[in-house]
Design an enzyme around this catalytic site. Structure first.
Site: not given
Ligand code: F6P
Length: 356
Positions: A111, A135, A230
């Protein structure tokens, strides 16, 4: 023909397959093409960190997890802010696009990536997007690459948790990624045979979860499996302001929703309850065959759009056909799980509880 490619946001399996698809199709379609790999997403475009690639560098990456270009999160909302480094990010990105003398910038991400891609398109750059995220919450496409592999990995986690849950007679809670959308948790929960599935789109009530666990006990089952995203929230939290929610969560003493739910279950039922959070594991390793095909086809279609000079668009899968949408129509639009979608209804018919 000069093409720049960047990968942005959370990494996932399939990114390198998509990069390979764009590159190999471009080498096939155009007589004289140079491909620039832009380092670490928009950070590399802002700071001028990019590499002129050689064709051989796109070989052997179909099965490789992660991204050979690196990635980063450059929040869209900060793109027009000038920070302490005094860098005008948008101006720098346009300048580096021009320094590479690009005919097209290919942005691969979720997004946030699409919002920035649309902004650059509005600045007059030729931009093509590819939809990536575990996601699966990008509007306009039935599925994003990365999602399918994450469902496979998460399902394997739930399968393995089943054996320890039944051996110990425990309630096991598996917390999966998905802050806003619960697609990953919904699909892996059904595939893994979870008894309770909690997703952000369907606020839960603790007593309903406990009722579902106790119902299993009455039916002679000595364990329960809870799959929770989460970003899941209780009905009580859904009525709170952000500040009230922060206070409520702090008072609970638990950072994660999974641990708050586990505490309630163990306290109310007396059943031993444990939490497993595979976290980034579901984003690791080699893409599934499905994602290799989807990523590759997305990449090939991106090259087609470049050939046809159809810029300002992002590739999509619609009715199982590869297509594309305007970036302006996709940017910033979340695709959330409809409460009454077939997958939710079928799960309910199976007796799966959504805690509501
Ligand atoms: O956007 C994909 C994602 O894996 C989400 O599902 C998750 O909450 C987030 O990225 C985790 O972000 P980062 O990799 O920056 O910890």
């Amino acid at each position: 023909m000069n093409i720049g490619i960047l990968t942005s946001g959370g990494d996932c399996p399939g990114l390198n397959a998509a990069i390979r698809g764009v590159a190999k199709a471009s080498y096939e379609m155009f007589d004289n093409v140079t491909i620039f790999g832009i380092d670490d997403g928009y950070h590399g475009l802002i700071h001028g960190n990019y590499t002129k690639m050689e064709p051989y560098q796109f070989s052997g990456i179909l099965t490789l997890g992660g991204t050979i270009f690196g990635t980063s999160r450059q929040p869209f909302k900060e793109m027009r802010n000038i920070g302490e480094d005094n860098i005008d990010k948008v101006k720098s990105m346009v300048e580096n696009y021009e320094k590479m003398n690009l005919d097209c910038l290919v942005t691969i991400g979720g997004n946030g990536t699409h919002k920035s891609a649309n902004m650059l398109s509005d600045e007059g750059l030729n931009v093509i997007g590819l939809p990536k995220t575990i996601d699966n919450d990008l509007w306009g496409t039935e599925v994003t690459f990365g999602f399918h592999t994450a469902v496979d990995i998460a399902t394997d986690v739930i399968d393995r948790i089943h054996t320890t849950a039944s051996s110990h007679g425990r309630v096991m809670i598996i917390e999966l990624m998905g802050h806003k959308a619960g697609w990953l948790n919904l699909y892996a929960g059904v595939a893994g045979g979870a008894d309770i599935i909690l997703i952000p789109e369907i606020p839960f009530e603790h007593h309903k979860i406990i009722e579902a666990v106790e119902k299993r006990t009455v039916s002679g089952k000595n364990f329960s499996i809870v799959a929770i995203a989460e970003g899941s929230i209780s009905k009580k939290e859904s009525a709170m302001s952000a500040k009230e929610m922060e206070e409520y969560r702090k008072e609970s003493g638990y950072f994660s929703v999974a641990h708050r739910v586990a505490d309630k279950i163990q306290t109310k039922t007396g059943f031993e309850t444990r939490v497993v959070s595979p976290g980034h594991v579901v984003r690791g390793g080699s893409p599934s065959a499905y994602d290799r095909i989807l990523s590759t086809r997305f990449g090939v279609h991106a090259a087609e759009l470049i050939k046809d000079k159809k810029f300002g668009r992002t590739v999509a899968l619609e009715n199982n056909q590869i297509s594309s949408n305007k970036l302006s129509e996709v940017a910033g639009k979340l695709k959330l799980v409809p409460k009454d979608c077939e997958m939710v209804e079928d799960a309910r018919r199976l007796g799966i509880s959504f805690g509501d």
